[in-house]
Enzyme design. Structure first.
Site, PDB file in Angstrom:
ATOM      1  N   ASP A  40       0.841  -1.193   0.000  1.00 53.09           N
ATOM      2  CA  ASP A  40       0.000   0.000   0.000  1.00 53.09           C
ATOM      3  C   ASP A  40       0.882   1.252   0.000  1.00 53.09           C
ATOM      4  O   ASP A  40       1.540   1.553   0.997  1.00 53.09           O
ATOM      5  CB  ASP A  40      -0.902  -0.021   1.233  1.00 53.09           C
ATOM      6  CG  ASP A  40      -2.062   0.943   1.132  1.00 53.09           C
ATOM      7  OD1 ASP A  40      -2.109   1.716   0.159  1.00 53.09           O
ATOM      8  OD2 ASP A  40      -2.918   0.932   2.023  1.00 53.09           O
ATOM      9  N   ASP A  41       0.912   1.967  -1.108  1.00 47.97           N
ATOM     10  CA  ASP A  41       1.690   3.207  -1.257  1.00 47.97           C
ATOM     11  C   ASP A  41       3.195   2.969  -1.340  1.00 47.97           C
ATOM     12  O   ASP A  41       3.978   3.888  -1.073  1.00 47.97           O
ATOM     13  CB  ASP A  41       1.410   4.187  -0.119  1.00 47.97           C
ATOM     14  CG  ASP A  41       0.003   4.741  -0.119  1.00 47.97           C
ATOM     15  OD1 ASP A  41      -0.793   4.362  -1.007  1.00 47.97           O
ATOM     16  OD2 ASP A  41      -0.320   5.552   0.770  1.00 47.97           O
ATOM     17  N   CYS A  78      -5.691   4.351  -3.882  1.00 49.80           N
ATOM     18  CA  CYS A  78      -5.946   2.986  -3.414  1.00 49.80           C
ATOM     19  C   CYS A  78      -7.201   2.342  -3.995  1.00 49.80           C
ATOM     20  O   CYS A  78      -7.128   1.322  -4.682  1.00 49.80           O
ATOM     21  CB  CYS A  78      -6.059   2.985  -1.886  1.00 49.80           C
ATOM     22  SG  CYS A  78      -4.774   3.892  -1.011  1.00 49.80           S
ATOM     23  N   ARG A  82      -7.681  -0.891  -6.568  1.00 52.08           N
ATOM     24  CA  ARG A  82      -8.142  -2.186  -6.068  1.00 52.08           C
ATOM     25  C   ARG A  82      -9.404  -2.642  -6.793  1.00 52.08           C
ATOM     26  O   ARG A  82      -9.612  -3.843  -6.997  1.00 52.08           O
ATOM     27  CB  ARG A  82      -8.361  -2.094  -4.555  1.00 52.08           C
ATOM     28  CG  ARG A  82      -7.046  -1.937  -3.812  1.00 52.08           C
ATOM     29  CD  ARG A  82      -7.216  -1.363  -2.403  1.00 52.08           C
ATOM     30  NE  ARG A  82      -5.935  -0.849  -1.948  1.00 52.08           N
ATOM     31  CZ  ARG A  82      -5.054  -1.544  -1.231  1.00 52.08           C
ATOM     32  NH1 ARG A  82      -5.343  -2.781  -0.868  1.00 52.08           N
ATOM     33  NH2 ARG A  82      -3.903  -1.013  -0.879  1.00 52.08           N
ATOM     34  N   LYS A 141      -5.949  -4.908   3.634  1.00 50.27           N
ATOM     35  CA  LYS A 141      -6.800  -3.738   3.429  1.00 50.27           C
ATOM     36  C   LYS A 141      -7.780  -3.962   2.290  1.00 50.27           C
ATOM     37  O   LYS A 141      -7.413  -4.463   1.234  1.00 50.27           O
ATOM     38  CB  LYS A 141      -5.895  -2.527   3.134  1.00 50.27           C
ATOM     39  CG  LYS A 141      -6.632  -1.288   2.661  1.00 50.27           C
ATOM     40  CD  LYS A 141      -5.665  -0.140   2.479  1.00 50.27           C
ATOM     41  CE  LYS A 141      -6.262   0.981   1.653  1.00 50.27           C
ATOM     42  NZ  LYS A 141      -5.364   2.138   1.544  1.00 50.27           N
ATOM     43  N   HIS A 143     -10.946  -1.390   1.424  1.00 51.07           N
ATOM     44  CA  HIS A 143     -11.177  -0.043   0.884  1.00 51.07           C
ATOM     45  C   HIS A 143     -12.071  -0.065  -0.358  1.00 51.07           C
ATOM     46  O   HIS A 143     -11.919   0.766  -1.253  1.00 51.07           O
ATOM     47  CB  HIS A 143      -9.836   0.642   0.563  1.00 51.07           C
ATOM     48  CG  HIS A 143      -9.933   2.146   0.553  1.00 51.07           C
ATOM     49  ND1 HIS A 143      -8.930   2.961   0.081  1.00 51.07           N
ATOM     50  CD2 HIS A 143     -10.930   2.989   0.941  1.00 51.07           C
ATOM     51  CE1 HIS A 143      -9.274   4.221   0.196  1.00 51.07           C
ATOM     52  NE2 HIS A 143     -10.484   4.265   0.714  1.00 51.07           N
ATOM     53  N   HIS A 234       1.668   2.267   3.964  1.00 45.93           N
ATOM     54  CA  HIS A 234       0.726   3.385   4.091  1.00 45.93           C
ATOM     55  C   HIS A 234       0.878   4.026   5.462  1.00 45.93           C
ATOM     56  O   HIS A 234       1.041   3.341   6.472  1.00 45.93           O
ATOM     57  CB  HIS A 234      -0.697   2.844   3.905  1.00 45.93           C
ATOM     58  CG  HIS A 234      -1.754   3.892   3.753  1.00 45.93           C
ATOM     59  ND1 HIS A 234      -2.145   4.719   4.777  1.00 45.93           N
ATOM     60  CD2 HIS A 234      -2.542   4.230   2.684  1.00 45.93           C
ATOM     61  CE1 HIS A 234      -3.113   5.518   4.359  1.00 45.93           C
ATOM     62  NE2 HIS A 234      -3.369   5.249   3.076  1.00 45.93           N
ATOM     63  N   ASP A 340      -0.113  -0.662  -5.081  1.00 40.84           N
ATOM     64  CA  ASP A 340      -1.409  -0.213  -5.609  1.00 40.84           C
ATOM     65  C   ASP A 340      -1.342   1.144  -6.289  1.00 40.84           C
ATOM     66  O   ASP A 340      -2.201   1.485  -7.109  1.00 40.84           O
ATOM     67  CB  ASP A 340      -2.468  -0.210  -4.507  1.00 40.84           C
ATOM     68  CG  ASP A 340      -2.145   0.761  -3.375  1.00 40.84           C
ATOM     69  OD1 ASP A 340      -0.978   1.191  -3.257  1.00 40.84           O
ATOM     70  OD2 ASP A 340      -3.059   1.076  -2.583  1.00 40.84           O
ATOM     71  N   ASN A 341      -0.352   1.947  -5.957  1.00 39.64           N
ATOM     72  CA  ASN A 341      -0.174   3.256  -6.586  1.00 39.64           C
ATOM     73  C   ASN A 341       1.205   3.770  -6.218  1.00 39.64           C
ATOM     74  O   ASN A 341       1.976   3.076  -5.550  1.00 39.64           O
ATOM     75  CB  ASN A 341      -1.267   4.254  -6.159  1.00 39.64           C
ATOM     76  CG  ASN A 341      -1.569   4.258  -4.676  1.00 39.64           C
ATOM     77  OD1 ASN A 341      -2.662   3.901  -4.251  1.00 39.64           O
ATOM     78  ND2 ASN A 341      -0.595   4.643  -3.862  1.00 39.64           N
ATOM     79  N   LYS A 399       1.507   9.696  -5.359  1.00 41.80           N
ATOM     80  CA  LYS A 399       0.127   9.239  -5.195  1.00 41.80           C
ATOM     81  C   LYS A 399      -0.862  10.399  -5.326  1.00 41.80           C
ATOM     82  O   LYS A 399      -0.617  11.499  -4.838  1.00 41.80           O
ATOM     83  CB  LYS A 399      -0.021   8.586  -3.813  1.00 41.80           C
ATOM     84  CG  LYS A 399      -1.439   8.158  -3.455  1.00 41.80           C
ATOM     85  CD  LYS A 399      -1.484   7.615  -2.042  1.00 41.80           C
ATOM     86  CE  LYS A 399      -2.901   7.231  -1.637  1.00 41.80           C
ATOM     87  NZ  LYS A 399      -2.948   6.705  -0.252  1.00 41.80           N
TER      88      LYS A 399
END
Length: 563
Positions: A40-41, A78, A82, A141, A143, A234, A340-341, A399
């Site tokens: 994540d990130d 995010c 996803r 996660k 989201h 994240h 994810d990004n 991001k």
């Protein structure tokens, strides 16, 4: 959205050409296990195998065994990423046309902007479970919708340990960054969790749960689809006590030097071309040498904690790999690792206090943000735009932006049938391609093919021809991809990219044209030299908008920054 022949393709053609799924002749025998790992990130250059100085031995070893992709495209944030990852469909169709947190007035109540996975899509987990007999589970996660009907248990996952929200504490305290939300939402096997066990830390406990599910899948004698979506790295930045000081002093040279060193390693590894230039510091970020001694120490400390967090995640991924090896499943498991990004460039706590100063009493009562407590229980810190830019070397921004720093991510794929171990592939791939790849390997035909189906067809392309070594690319020169989020827009066709960034997002408020092969940092607008290409790609934007039901709105994090 991906089109096979951009100059003449219609949506009807896409609906036909995007449906066929068959098992390739060179697929692994039987149905392979699938382990999909999402960070994540995580930034493009953070991993050792992508040029970073952070120690990531397990992911580096995975890269030596598999294929690294340097042109893997994702969404800028995010939840849109996803949504596309799990459905293979553009996020504007899947229900996450924008993040639910930033829904604009013209988008509310409109198809594609439900704020959760809608009825027009189904997940690869649901299809692998019902049509290929896979044991499915996730840890991490979500989201993708806060209502219980939108939770993983309703979207194809038989087992889950899930943080439902977009972010929050990594510890058992379940703290959020909003006084309006008492605590972070969690689920376990479809039921709400009101507490977490003492000693909880996200990366470790998600891994523990995944290992339990791996063992259960063995007893069922089924192949498994495991979706492990780590919350790390994240914010808020955090690491267990035994890890938090592993990088003491490692970043004292500062972000300018570290970024240059990363670029040099990327050039040596072949991640980027030898002549690649790195994007300059983001506006408002001073040179390292202009900082005071105290500011240097504070900045370096944040990056130390970030690095420790990434290495700890890699360690937990190593636990997963070791467990698969001990149980004899590793060699029959397709492993996909991605972010994810792009890396995050904002300090959420600072922004909160700047734009909502009335919450300062609550924040100071809730969090212990003394420097000596950074990264430990009760703190809430991010590392900010300077280090975010380093994490995304060589790209511009991070991001939230449709610049390359927001939508280019590391991708590693390894496992049965993946050829040419240790190679690097530079062709354009997209996060929507993951679902198409998994369905092909499992021999699953997407139900949208059936006449009368109300499901939207997946838009990604299977990566298997590339992974199996039969092709170097899965897209032709006329294929193209599109993005929109928070009013920012982009179209990519081959090496060309048409980019529109709002003035509040640091852009010009006009369309600019870049050649990513020669200029991956997007520094030189070539619109004056190539007006015909500029015009042709602008028509592709219009087609992307129509085909995906995009409602452009500048509602979002950049609206308040418009001059």
């Amino acid at each position: 959205m991906v089109y096979l022949r951009a100059t003449a393709t219609t949506l009807a053609t896409i609906l036909v050409l995007g449906l066929s799924v068959c098992v390739a002749a060179d697929s692994p025998k039987g149905k392979p296990n699938i382990l999909l790992i999402v960070a994540d990130d995580l930034g493009y250059s953070d991993l050792g195998c992508f040029g970073g100085e952070i120690r990531t031995p397990h992911l580096d070893a995975l890269a030596k065994r598999g294929v690294r992709a340097t042109n893997f495209c994702v969404a800028p944030t995010c939840s849109p990423s996803r949504a596309m990852l799990l459905t293979g469909t553009d996020n504007h169709i899947a229900g996450l046309g924008t993040m639910a947190e930033w829904l604009g007035p013209t988008q509310k109540g409109m198809p594609g902007y439900e704020g959760h996975l809608n009825a027009r899509v189904t997940t690869c987990a649901a299809l692998l479970s019902t049509r290929a007999g896979y044991s499915t589970f996730m840890a991490g996660k979500w989201h993708l919708g806060e209502d219980q009907k939108a939770w993983p248990a309703s979207k194809g996952f038989a087992r889950d340990l899930t943080m439902i929200d977009g972010g929050g504490s990594h510890w058992e305290d379940m703290k959020t960054l909003s006084p309006k939300q008492p605590k972070v939402n969690y689920s376990r096997n479809g039921e709400r969790l009101d507490t977490l066990p003492p000693g909880y830390f996200s990366s470790k406990n998600f891994t523990d749960f995944a290992i339990q599910c791996l063992d259960e899948a063995r007893t069922q004698e089924k192949p498994f689809f495991a979706y492990v979506a780590y919350q790390a790295p994240h914010g808020p930045l955090a690491a267990p006590d035994a890890w938090i000081d592993k990088y003491r002093g490692a970043y004292d040279q500062g972000y300018d030097v570290i970024g240059t060193e990363r670029l040099t390693r990327q050039q040596t590894l072949g991640i980027v071309a030898k002549e690649t230039e790195r994007a300059p510091r983001s506006p408002g970020v001073p040179a390292w040498d202009e900082l005071t001694k105290e500011d240097k120490q504070r900045s370096a400390r944040k990056m130390e904690i970030y690095a420790a967090m990434v290495e700890h995640m890699d360690d937990q991924i190593g636990r997963l790999f070791d467990h698969l090896k001990r149980s004899g499943q590793y060699d029959n498991t397709l492993i996909i690792f991605m972010s994810d990004n792009g890396a995050n460039g904002e300090d959420h706590a600072e922004l909160l206090l700047q734009h909502a100063p009335q919450v300062r009493p609550w924040f100071e009562k809730t969090y212990d943000n003394r420097v000596e407590n950074w990264g430990r229980r009760g703190s809430f810190i991010d590392y900010g735009p300077a280090w975010g830019q380093v994490s995304n070397v060589p790209f511009r921004l991070f991001k939230g932006y449709v610049a390359e720093g927001g939508i280019r991510a590391p991708l590693i794929v390894s496992g049965p049938g993946v050829k040419h171990a240790g190679t690097i592939n530079h062709s354009a791939l997209h996060i929507m391609d993951i679902t198409a790849t998994l369905l092909e390997l499992a021999g699953v035909e997407h139900p949208a093919k059936k006449q009368g189906s109300e499901l939207a067809p997946p838009q990604g392309k299977s990566m298997w021809p590339l992974l199996a070594g039969r092709e170097q690319a899965i897209r032709m020169d006329l294929d193209w991809l599109g993005w929109e989020l928070f009013g920012n827009r982009a179209i990519r066709q081959s090496d060309w990219k048409l980019l529109y960034l709002l003035k509040g997002a640091g852009g010009t408020g006009t369309w600019q044209l870049f050649n990513l092969k020669d200029d991956p940092a997007e520094m030189h607008d070539l619109s004056p030299q190539h007006p015909e290409r500029h015009a042709a790609m602008l028509k592709l934007w219009d087609e992307y908008l129509r085909a995906n039901g995009v409602i452009v709105s500048d509602a979002g994090p950049f609206a308040k920054r418009e001059p």
